[in-house]
Motif scaffolding. Structure first.
Motif, PDB file in Angstrom:
ATOM      1  N   HIS A 201     -60.574 -18.460  -4.825  1.00 37.40           N
ATOM      2  CA  HIS A 201     -59.473 -18.284  -5.779  1.00 37.40           C
ATOM      3  C   HIS A 201     -59.343 -16.833  -6.237  1.00 37.40           C
ATOM      4  N   GLU A 202     -59.996 -15.943  -5.511  1.00 38.27           N
ATOM      5  CA  GLU A 202     -59.974 -14.524  -5.872  1.00 38.27           C
ATOM      6  C   GLU A 202     -58.666 -13.876  -5.411  1.00 38.27           C
ATOM      7  N   PRO A 203     -57.919 -13.220  -6.297  1.00 32.80           N
ATOM      8  CA  PRO A 203     -56.709 -12.515  -5.850  1.00 32.80           C
ATOM      9  C   PRO A 203     -57.078 -11.316  -4.975  1.00 32.80           C
ATOM     10  N   PHE A 204     -56.242 -11.043  -3.974  1.00 33.23           N
ATOM     11  CA  PHE A 204     -56.525  -9.961  -3.034  1.00 33.23           C
ATOM     12  C   PHE A 204     -55.398  -8.935  -3.006  1.00 33.23           C
ATOM     13  N   ILE A 205     -55.784  -7.699  -2.767  1.00 35.11           N
ATOM     14  CA  ILE A 205     -54.848  -6.610  -2.475  1.00 35.11           C
ATOM     15  C   ILE A 205     -54.891  -6.418  -0.965  1.00 35.11           C
ATOM     16  N   VAL A 206     -53.750  -6.515  -0.298  1.00 31.17           N
ATOM     17  CA  VAL A 206     -53.729  -6.420   1.165  1.00 31.17           C
ATOM     18  C   VAL A 206     -52.816  -5.281   1.607  1.00 31.17           C
ATOM     19  N   MET A 207     -53.024  -4.856   2.832  1.00 34.53           N
ATOM     20  CA  MET A 207     -52.190  -3.806   3.406  1.00 34.53           C
ATOM     21  C   MET A 207     -50.835  -4.373   3.849  1.00 34.53           C
ATOM     22  N   LYS A 208     -49.872  -3.493   3.998  1.00 30.83           N
ATOM     23  CA  LYS A 208     -48.534  -3.899   4.413  1.00 30.83           C
ATOM     24  C   LYS A 208     -48.486  -4.162   5.917  1.00 30.83           C
ATOM     25  N   GLU A 209     -47.377  -4.756   6.353  1.00 29.46           N
ATOM     26  CA  GLU A 209     -47.176  -5.070   7.765  1.00 29.46           C
ATOM     27  C   GLU A 209     -47.364  -3.827   8.635  1.00 29.46           C
ATOM     28  N   GLY A 210     -47.955  -4.032   9.824  1.00 35.98           N
ATOM     29  CA  GLY A 210     -48.120  -2.941  10.772  1.00 35.98           C
ATOM     30  C   GLY A 210     -49.457  -2.238  10.678  1.00 35.98           C
ATOM     31  N   GLN A 211     -50.293  -2.630   9.695  1.00 37.64           N
ATOM     32  CA  GLN A 211     -51.600  -2.005   9.537  1.00 37.64           C
ATOM     33  C   GLN A 211     -52.695  -2.978   9.968  1.00 37.64           C
ATOM     34  N   ARG A 212     -53.649  -2.471  10.739  1.00 36.72           N
ATOM     35  CA  ARG A 212     -54.687  -3.332  11.312  1.00 36.72           C
ATOM     36  C   ARG A 212     -55.511  -4.026  10.230  1.00 36.72           C
ATOM     37  N   LEU A 213     -55.692  -3.371   9.100  1.00 37.03           N
ATOM     38  CA  LEU A 213     -56.498  -3.953   8.032  1.00 37.03           C
ATOM     39  C   LEU A 213     -55.872  -5.240   7.491  1.00 37.03           C
ATOM     40  N   ARG A 214     -54.566  -5.343   7.578  1.00 35.47           N
ATOM     41  CA  ARG A 214     -53.887  -6.582   7.163  1.00 35.47           C
ATOM     42  C   ARG A 214     -54.308  -7.731   8.080  1.00 35.47           C
ATOM     43  N   SER A 215     -54.348  -7.457   9.386  1.00 36.61           N
ATOM     44  CA  SER A 215     -54.786  -8.475  10.349  1.00 36.61           C
ATOM     45  C   SER A 215     -56.234  -8.875  10.092  1.00 36.61           C
ATOM     46  N   SER A 216     -57.063  -7.897   9.726  1.00 25.30           N
ATOM     47  CA  SER A 216     -58.474  -8.181   9.436  1.00 25.30           C
ATOM     48  C   SER A 216     -58.604  -9.108   8.231  1.00 25.30           C
ATOM     49  N   PHE A 217     -57.768  -8.882   7.220  1.00 16.36           N
ATOM     50  CA  PHE A 217     -57.788  -9.741   6.029  1.00 16.36           C
ATOM     51  C   PHE A 217     -57.480 -11.184   6.401  1.00 16.36           C
ATOM     52  N   PHE A 218     -56.404 -11.403   7.160  1.00 16.08           N
ATOM     53  CA  PHE A 218     -56.020 -12.769   7.517  1.00 16.08           C
ATOM     54  C   PHE A 218     -57.030 -13.405   8.473  1.00 16.08           C
ATOM     55  N   GLU A 219     -57.641 -12.605   9.325  1.00 13.25           N
ATOM     56  CA  GLU A 219     -58.687 -13.130  10.200  1.00 13.25           C
ATOM     57  C   GLU A 219     -59.875 -13.617   9.363  1.00 13.25           C
ATOM     58  N   PHE A 220     -60.273 -12.816   8.389  1.00 17.02           N
ATOM     59  CA  PHE A 220     -61.409 -13.155   7.527  1.00 17.02           C
ATOM     60  C   PHE A 220     -61.146 -14.431   6.727  1.00 17.02           C
ATOM     61  N   THR A 221     -59.988 -14.521   6.096  1.00 19.98           N
ATOM     62  CA  THR A 221     -59.702 -15.680   5.246  1.00 19.98           C
ATOM     63  C   THR A 221     -59.458 -16.943   6.072  1.00 19.98           C
ATOM     64  N   THR A 222     -58.747 -16.806   7.184  1.00 20.91           N
ATOM     65  CA  THR A 222     -58.454 -17.975   8.018  1.00 20.91           C
ATOM     66  C   THR A 222     -59.721 -18.546   8.637  1.00 20.91           C
ATOM     67  N   GLU A 223     -60.574 -17.658   9.169  1.00 21.78           N
ATOM     68  CA  GLU A 223     -61.815 -18.110   9.800  1.00 21.78           C
ATOM     69  C   GLU A 223     -62.735 -18.815   8.802  1.00 21.78           C
ATOM     70  N   ASN A 224     -62.618 -18.442   7.527  1.00 19.01           N
ATOM     71  CA  ASN A 224     -63.479 -19.044   6.507  1.00 19.01           C
ATOM     72  C   ASN A 224     -62.771 -20.130   5.704  1.00 19.01           C
ATOM     73  N   GLY A 225     -61.560 -20.485   6.141  1.00 21.63           N
ATOM     74  CA  GLY A 225     -60.874 -21.643   5.585  1.00 21.63           C
ATOM     75  C   GLY A 225     -60.354 -21.506   4.175  1.00 21.63           C
ATOM     76  N   PHE A 226     -59.949 -20.303   3.779  1.00 23.32           N
ATOM     77  CA  PHE A 226     -59.342 -20.178   2.456  1.00 23.32           C
ATOM     78  C   PHE A 226     -58.170 -19.203   2.504  1.00 23.32           C
ATOM     79  N   PHE A 227     -57.238 -19.409   1.587  1.00 24.29           N
ATOM     80  CA  PHE A 227     -56.003 -18.627   1.559  1.00 24.29           C
ATOM     81  C   PHE A 227     -55.775 -18.127   0.137  1.00 24.29           C
ATOM     82  N   PRO A 228     -56.421 -17.034  -0.220  1.00 22.52           N
ATOM     83  CA  PRO A 228     -56.374 -16.548  -1.601  1.00 22.52           C
ATOM     84  C   PRO A 228     -54.999 -16.001  -1.972  1.00 22.52           C
ATOM     85  N   PRO A 229     -54.694 -15.975  -3.256  1.00 22.75           N
ATOM     86  CA  PRO A 229     -53.421 -15.388  -3.688  1.00 22.75           C
ATOM     87  C   PRO A 229     -53.398 -13.884  -3.423  1.00 22.75           C
TER      88      PRO A 229
END
Length: 309
Positions: A201-229
């Motif tokens: 339930h931790e809120p996250f600051i994410v990178m905008k579209e087109g940045q690899r770090l954004r993909s890393s964020f979604f990979e991390f959360t999806t693989e661990n089964g959670f979708f934080p705000p």
């Protein structure tokens, strides 16, 4: 700038801007002059280059062919100039580097002064952008090489590996997980490990579209089964890190950025090696592209800096 280069500078700017008025403003010329220039060009080739019925303006099929072959001609001209220049023993010429703001500040800020000191006749120009843009710059001939991440978005590139970079989770030092030391030590990192289930339930600051770090964020959360705000999207990793340190939300950053944190109160960092692969940072360039002596010299200095960093 010769007429051929000017022609493609104008056309590329119209494509990037999506309108004649914005392109004219960025080129510091009057819009009617730019429109007349394109009309004369279209008359000469016997086909329309732009489809003006769309907003933003789009290239026609003829326009795509004209611009693509034009880029290839420009690249050949640039290669010819570099090869002739390299016949001498003097190392000189322009080197065009693609880089993110992050790499420019943490890596190229060390490289460029050394190049200027050792080789005063090498002129470096920077094209800064997001991960995919940096790859596109190479294929479009805008840069001789770019500092990017592997694997690539685009085919047709080859690379020299510079280093591997760990990804870290960032939390404010006042966060309960940091205060209560609710984490374990890592066997493969100097940073501790946090159970991702504690971040559901931790809120996250994410990178905008087109940045690899954004993909890393979604990979991390999806693989661990959670979708934080997502509390905020940023285009700058340093900003995201500073905001995370201030308690706005959690974020993910590369390890070298942690060493350059300017927050008044440093945040807590946690290793993500158990969940995300280290970034493979590389120098990428077009396959079979001629690299000048000057470009190879700059690459050698970049390798020298990264090995000693």
């Amino acid at each position: 700038m010769n007429g051929f280069s000017k022609e493609f500078e104008y056309l590329n700017k119209i494509v990037e801007a999506g309108s004649f008025s914005i392109a004219a403003e960025q080129l510091y010329i009057a819009q009617p002059s730019l429109s007349q220039f394109v009309k004369r060009l279209e008359k000469n080739i016997g086909a329309e280059i732009f489809d003006r019925s769309h907003a933003p303006i789009q290239l026609t099929e003829a326009g795509k062919i004209y611009l693509e072959i034009g880029r290839e001609i420009q690249e050949l001209q640039h290669s010819r100039e570099k090869q002739i220049q390299d016949l001498g023993n003097f190392i000189q010429g322009q080197v065009r580097i693609g880089s993110s703001n992050y790499r420019s500040s943490t890596l190229l800020s060390k490289v460029i002064p050394i190049v200027k000191n050792r080789y005063p006749h090498i002129h470096i120009t920077l094209e800064e952008g997001k991960t995919k843009e940096l790859e596109d710059f190479i294929l479009q001939g805008k840069t001789d090489f770019s500092i990017v991440l592997h694997p690539f978005f685009n085919p047709g590139l080859q690379y020299i590996e510079l280093f591997r970079e760990e990804l870290l989770l960032v939390l404010s030092s006042s966060h309960p997980l940091c205060i209560h030391k609710d984490y374990t030590l890592s066997a493969n990192s100097k940073y501790p490990i946090l159970n991702p289930h504690k971040l559901f339930h931790e809120p996250f600051i994410v990178m905008k579209e087109g940045q690899r770090l954004r993909s890393s964020f979604f990979e991390f959360t999806t693989e661990n089964g959670f979708f934080p705000p997502i509390v905020l999207e940023s285009g700058d990793m340093s900003t995201a890190q500073t905001l995370a340190a201030a308690g706005v939300g959690a974020t993910i950053v590369p390890a070298k950025l942690a060493a350059h944190c300017t927050a008044p109160i440093p945040p807590c960092y946690f290793s993500l090696r158990n969940f995300l692969s280290d970034w493979q940072v590389v120098i990428a360039f077009k396959k079979e592209k001629y690299l000048s002596k000057a470009a190879k010299t700059v690459i050698q200095i970049i390798e020298e800096i990264t090995k000693n960093d």
